[in-house]
Design a protein around this motif. Structure first.
Motif, PDB file in Angstrom:
ATOM      1  N   ILE A   1       0.161  -8.266   1.803  1.00 49.23           N
ATOM      2  CA  ILE A   1       1.192  -8.411   2.819  1.00 49.23           C
ATOM      3  C   ILE A   1       2.498  -7.800   2.337  1.00 49.23           C
ATOM      4  O   ILE A   1       2.850  -7.924   1.171  1.00 49.23           O
ATOM      5  N   SER A   2       3.182  -7.114   3.251  1.00 52.95           N
ATOM      6  CA  SER A   2       4.524  -6.616   2.940  1.00 52.95           C
ATOM      7  C   SER A   2       5.291  -6.441   4.244  1.00 52.95           C
ATOM      8  O   SER A   2       4.688  -6.103   5.278  1.00 52.95           O
ATOM      9  N   LEU A   3       6.575  -6.667   4.236  1.00 55.85           N
ATOM     10  CA  LEU A   3       7.437  -6.482   5.412  1.00 55.85           C
ATOM     11  C   LEU A   3       6.895  -7.151   6.677  1.00 55.85           C
ATOM     12  O   LEU A   3       6.883  -6.551   7.758  1.00 55.85           O
ATOM     13  N   GLY A   4       6.429  -8.383   6.519  1.00 56.28           N
ATOM     14  CA  GLY A   4       5.987  -9.154   7.676  1.00 56.28           C
ATOM     15  C   GLY A   4       4.666  -8.706   8.283  1.00 56.28           C
ATOM     16  O   GLY A   4       4.288  -9.149   9.359  1.00 56.28           O
ATOM     17  N   GLY A   5       3.952  -7.831   7.586  1.00 51.77           N
ATOM     18  CA  GLY A   5       2.677  -7.378   8.149  1.00 51.77           C
ATOM     19  C   GLY A   5       1.567  -7.388   7.116  1.00 51.77           C
ATOM     20  O   GLY A   5       1.825  -7.404   5.913  1.00 51.77           O
ATOM     21  N   ILE A   6       0.332  -7.380   7.616  1.00 56.94           N
ATOM     22  CA  ILE A   6      -0.816  -7.298   6.707  1.00 56.94           C
ATOM     23  C   ILE A   6      -1.110  -5.822   6.471  1.00 56.94           C
ATOM     24  O   ILE A   6      -1.407  -5.075   7.406  1.00 56.94           O
ATOM     25  N   VAL A   7      -0.964  -5.401   5.222  1.00 60.52           N
ATOM     26  CA  VAL A   7      -1.087  -3.986   4.883  1.00 60.52           C
ATOM     27  C   VAL A   7      -2.559  -3.619   4.658  1.00 60.52           C
ATOM     28  O   VAL A   7      -3.027  -2.566   5.082  1.00 60.52           O
ATOM     29  N   ARG A   8      -3.277  -4.484   3.981  1.00 63.03           N
ATOM     30  CA  ARG A   8      -4.714  -4.303   3.761  1.00 63.03           C
ATOM     31  C   ARG A   8      -5.362  -5.672   3.853  1.00 63.03           C
ATOM     32  O   ARG A   8      -4.774  -6.659   3.389  1.00 63.03           O
ATOM     33  N   SER A   9      -6.566  -5.733   4.402  1.00 67.60           N
ATOM     34  CA  SER A   9      -7.238  -7.025   4.379  1.00 67.60           C
ATOM     35  C   SER A   9      -8.739  -6.855   4.475  1.00 67.60           C
ATOM     36  O   SER A   9      -9.240  -5.806   4.884  1.00 67.60           O
ATOM     37  N   LYS A  10      -9.412  -7.895   4.061  1.00 72.91           N
ATOM     38  CA  LYS A  10     -10.870  -7.924   4.133  1.00 72.91           C
ATOM     39  C   LYS A  10     -11.256  -9.359   4.417  1.00 72.91           C
ATOM     40  O   LYS A  10     -10.646 -10.274   3.866  1.00 72.91           O
TER      41      LYS A  10
END
Ligand SMILES: Nc1ncnc2c1ncn2[C@@H]1O[C@H](COP(=O)(O)OP(=O)(O)OP(=O)(O)O)[C@@H](O)[C@H]1O
Ligand SMILES: [Mg+2]
Length: 357
Positions: free
Chosen positions: A180-189
């Motif tokens: 997570i960065s800047l209020g968003g999910i950048v990568r996820s699984k």
């Protein structure tokens, strides 16, 4: 303009309704009431009388009945793998738990505004099912948040800042691995391998190695008491089950090393997936994570030695969050205490649904 009007209307309506946050989990459902904290924390189990269709028990009372019910009573876990599998029973469970939470809230004219967490990467249909079940259970307005985001907020990671954080939520039905960065999910699984799968692994291992059949409750108990993913001092316990050959009860002594072997394959998948998420994480964020470490939440964070094993595999510091089982509900609570600040992390209406990741 439309948004401003809506915010204004919301402000007026909110005087007539309460605000609650729900972690609708495969294993446990928690309800947070604004200003009060977590007031309900129950296993996601409902016992239903098949003859009358009536709910006989919800939560721990129903969990005790799992595997022990007479023919006409059915103890149901309405969520499987993090998603609703029995819509009506989920709705009844939510309605019951929201009523229970109601005892901690002042009486209001309108139904509550509710923040609910869903696993990362769920489909639009699944999000809609959660929204509908919560509405039918009496909510006036439903805001959806991805669980790893709620967890990150719950453990007070700086999600709004340009600093990357990594969180792994190991629940009953799903494991969410998110950067997570800047209020968003950048990568996820999102994996369907979590606590429940480990229980099933233990059941099959004991059936194959000892020719004994045990139930899920026993398997879960063994996992918590004897399970450890790295060897330290030997632990053992006696379990009882049904001998597959004679059909009669039998006892065996099992050790931490048995359980380690039983869980090995699933744990490997979990480690591999965490590695894969890191491998695709942008370098700047990776360097933040190297400094700040990986945070574990959810009941699976308590698996003995998992933090050490992950740290060795990922070559990063790993910490188990304080009170990992309540992190998502605490996050939902923090969000509803300041909906404006967290609006960007919410999936508010059908048009806001994240494109499938
Ligand atoms: N001490 C422990 N050791 C190992 N596992 C544990 C421990 N305590 C709880 N668990 C496991 O954690 C899981 C429940 O965690 P949690 O309440 O976070 O799941 P959930 O949020 O209901 O599920 P999901 O997020 O997948 O929908 C269960 O599988 C339980 O067996
Ligand atoms: Mg969960």
């Amino acid at each position: 303009m439309k948004k401003r009007l809506k915010a204004h209307k919301e402000k007026i309506l909110s005087r007539f309704s309460n605000e609650i946050g729900i972690d609708l989990g495969t294993a446990n459902t928690l309800v947070y009431v604004r200003g009060k904290g977590i007031v309900v924390n129950e296993p996601s189990v409902v016992a239903v009388n098949q003859k009358t269709g009536q709910v006989v028990a919800v939560g721990s009372a129903a969990k005790e009945m799992l595997g022990r019910t007479p023919a006409h009573i059915n103890a149901i876990r309405p969520l499987v793998d993090g998603v609703i599998s029995d819509f009506e029973v989920t709705e009844e469970m939510l309605a019951y738990l929201m009523r229970r939470a109601g005892e901690y809230m002042p009486k209001k004219f309108l139904g509550p505004r509710v923040v609910v967490g869903v696993p990362s990467g769920v489909t639009n249909v699944e999000v809609r099912a959660v929204r509908d079940a919560t509405k039918n259970a009496g909510a006036r307005e439903v805001y959806i948040v991805e669980q790893p985001m709620a967890g990150a907020i719950g453990i007070r990671l700086p999600i709004h800042e340009p600093v990357g954080s990594m969180i792994i939520d190991i629940g009953g039905g799903t494991t969410d691995i998110a950067v997570i960065s800047l209020g968003g999910i950048v990568r996820s699984k999102n994996l369907k391998i979590a606590g429940d799968k480990l229980n099933i692994d233990i059941i099959s291992y004991i059936r194959n190695e000892f020719k004994i059949l045990i139930g899920e409750t026993t398997a879960e108990h063994v996992k918590k008491s004897v399970g450890a993913v790295i060897a330290s001092e030997p632990i053992e316990t006696t379990i009882r089950g049904r001998d597959l050959i004679t059909g009669l009860p039998r006892e065996v002594v099992i050790t931490d090393s048995d359980i380690r072997e039983a869980m090995a394959q699933s744990i490997d998948i979990l480690l591999e997936a965490s590695k894969e998420v890191l491998e695709t994480t942008p370098p700047e964020i990776l360097s933040d994570i190297m400094k700040r470490g990986v945070h574990l939440v959810g009941g699976g964070a308590l698996i003995k030695g998992l933090d050490i094993l992950l740290a060795e595999t990922l070559k990063l510091p790993v910490t188990v969050a304080e009170d990992p089982l309540t992190a998502i509900a605490r996050g939902a609570g923090i969000i509803l205490e300041d909906l404006e600040k967290y609006r960007s992390v919410l999936i508010e209406s059908e048009d806001d649904l994240p494109s499938s990741k």
